[in-house]
Design a protein around this motif. Sequence first.
Motif, PDB file in Angstrom:
ATOM      1  N   ALA A 110     -40.573 -12.634  26.347  1.00  0.00           N
ATOM      2  CA  ALA A 110     -40.376 -12.067  27.690  1.00  0.00           C
ATOM      3  C   ALA A 110     -41.517 -11.129  28.048  1.00  0.00           C
ATOM      4  CB  ALA A 110     -39.037 -11.330  27.749  1.00  0.00           C
ATOM      5  N   TYR A 111     -41.976 -10.360  27.063  1.00  0.00           N
ATOM      6  CA  TYR A 111     -43.101  -9.444  27.322  1.00  0.00           C
ATOM      7  C   TYR A 111     -44.351 -10.225  27.693  1.00  0.00           C
ATOM      8  CZ  TYR A 111     -46.744  -5.961  26.708  1.00  0.00           C
ATOM      9  OH  TYR A 111     -47.819  -5.161  26.933  1.00  0.00           O
ATOM     10  N   ARG A 112     -44.658 -11.286  26.936  1.00  0.00           N
ATOM     11  CA  ARG A 112     -45.866 -12.077  27.220  1.00  0.00           C
ATOM     12  C   ARG A 112     -45.811 -12.703  28.608  1.00  0.00           C
ATOM     13  NH1 ARG A 112     -45.267 -13.410  21.685  1.00  0.00           N
ATOM     14  NH2 ARG A 112     -44.137 -15.329  22.214  1.00  0.00           N
ATOM     15  N   VAL A 113     -44.618 -13.191  28.998  1.00  0.00           N
ATOM     16  CA  VAL A 113     -44.467 -13.800  30.329  1.00  0.00           C
ATOM     17  C   VAL A 113     -44.678 -12.755  31.418  1.00  0.00           C
ATOM     18  CG1 VAL A 113     -42.829 -14.906  31.902  1.00  0.00           C
ATOM     19  CG2 VAL A 113     -42.962 -15.658  29.518  1.00  0.00           C
ATOM     20  N   LEU A 114     -44.027 -11.612  31.280  1.00  0.00           N
ATOM     21  CA  LEU A 114     -44.161 -10.559  32.288  1.00  0.00           C
ATOM     22  C   LEU A 114     -45.577 -10.005  32.337  1.00  0.00           C
ATOM     23  CD1 LEU A 114     -40.802  -8.652  31.659  1.00  0.00           C
ATOM     24  CD2 LEU A 114     -41.388 -10.014  33.667  1.00  0.00           C
ATOM     25  N   PHE A 138     -36.001 -12.760  21.721  1.00  0.00           N
ATOM     26  CA  PHE A 138     -36.643 -13.223  22.946  1.00  0.00           C
ATOM     27  C   PHE A 138     -37.552 -12.165  23.575  1.00  0.00           C
ATOM     28  CE2 PHE A 138     -36.491 -14.521  27.527  1.00  0.00           C
ATOM     29  CZ  PHE A 138     -37.109 -15.758  27.347  1.00  0.00           C
ATOM     30  N   ALA A 139     -37.465 -10.916  23.087  1.00  0.00           N
ATOM     31  CA  ALA A 139     -38.224  -9.819  23.706  1.00  0.00           C
ATOM     32  C   ALA A 139     -39.737 -10.040  23.703  1.00  0.00           C
ATOM     33  CB  ALA A 139     -37.871  -8.499  23.025  1.00  0.00           C
ATOM     34  N   PRO A 140     -40.373 -10.459  22.568  1.00  0.00           N
ATOM     35  CA  PRO A 140     -41.836 -10.669  22.600  1.00  0.00           C
ATOM     36  C   PRO A 140     -42.253 -11.737  23.604  1.00  0.00           C
ATOM     37  CG  PRO A 140     -41.054 -10.511  20.344  1.00  0.00           C
ATOM     38  CD  PRO A 140     -39.839 -10.617  21.206  1.00  0.00           C
TER      39      PRO A 140
END
Length: 470
Positions: free
Chosen positions: A66-70, A62-64
């Motif tokens: 989450a990064y795109r959302v943030l 889920f990290a990529p």
Amino acid sequence: MSNKNDGQPVIDKVWSLFSSITLAIVVFSLISLTSIVGTVIEQNVEPEKNIKLLTKLVGESFAPTAYRVLDALGFMDMYHSWWFIALLFIFAANIVICSLDRLPKIWNMIKEPIKPVPQDVLNAMPIKREILLKTGIDKAKEAVEAELKKIGYKASVSQETDGIQLYAEKGRYSRLGVYATHLSILLILIGAVIGIFFGFNGFLNLLEGTSSDVAYIGQGKEIPLGFQIKCDDFDVQFYGKTDRPKEFSSWLTIIDNGREVVKKQIEVNAPLKYKGITFYQSSYGFWANENALFKFSLVSSDGKRENVMLKFGESFTMPGTNITGKISDFSPALKMDASGKPYTYAEMMHNPAVYITFSENGEFKYRTWILSRYPQSWRIPDGVVEFKDFWGSQYTGLQVRRDPGVWIVYLGCIIMTIGLYASFFMNHARIWVMLRDDKKNTKVSVSASINKNRVSLEEKIEKVIRSLSH
């Protein structure tokens, strides 16, 4: 059900909204919560760093996402995002309007000096005490004035039809403490916004012996410094034989218009400042470099000494002998395994070691590892080879910061200290004392009010009453 704001002009509704304490709490909470996120997530760095961090928090899959959302929400450069700036301006507007909405009433109270009041007002005071003095009214008046002076009140006197009224106050302007605090918050916000728009927070990795006239922010964006900064040397000290750094230092030179103007050794919490730009010691690392120089101090068996600087693969001669040593290998962090075989366990200069082949008159004699941090390895059969440094192979990691609004922030902090002290430790207290004849005695009635810390004023009045009774 009708709302109490129905029928109000729009400007009154907006004023009412921005003068509410609720809005202040909500906006301040949003600023605090988003700032926590902005502190956890590194600002203006390569995506890989924050993806690695998010992997620990939300998992690798889920990290990529989450990064795109943030990143889309602006959290990778939060303090320059439109919504964070908007929150600061809303909070500032809320403070200003709250102050303007309440200040006139407080100011009228401050500028109106204390004066005599009628008996019905005195009866309504929150603090009241009475005592009968066996003396005339004139002597009683003198005694009351003296006792009020002892507790810090200079009394004024008014001759009334039924006696004498003394009145005094202290701390009138302490009511402005909360507004001093409001002003300090505004100054801190203004300083922060100036720093956001006219300053920068970047980084610079400088190899020993190199210089730069730019710093970097974000993903490699250059920020001109207006001068050059050079790293003359770098050194790190460790705790004992561990790899835990005790302290690390850089020797820096500022070159402005081709002239060396500043030289300074910097450490953590001891930065270099020049022309509004501050260089902080933040990190360090090893960088393989063919131009790096090995520094040795050579001592022969008969005590002859010589210092040499060599590149990898070059040779030296022990002083006063025909014995030569050639640099054959190097490790930034050397260890031996269980079988005694050497290996490199880290890419940092934790335990630098150089492998030297010794020969005499062209014939091989022996080979050995010489470790910088282990003096016992320096001794060889033909003298001592002290491995002093591998200069030009380490870089200093500098945090480069310019914040033209910092002095406004400092001023705001000073004013906030004054405002908070006035708000919490000072008060506006008023005392009225009515003296009346009572059959050759004097009846003393004390009335008082205070905006906070009532107990302290009651204790002072009790002290006055006790003193008068004696």
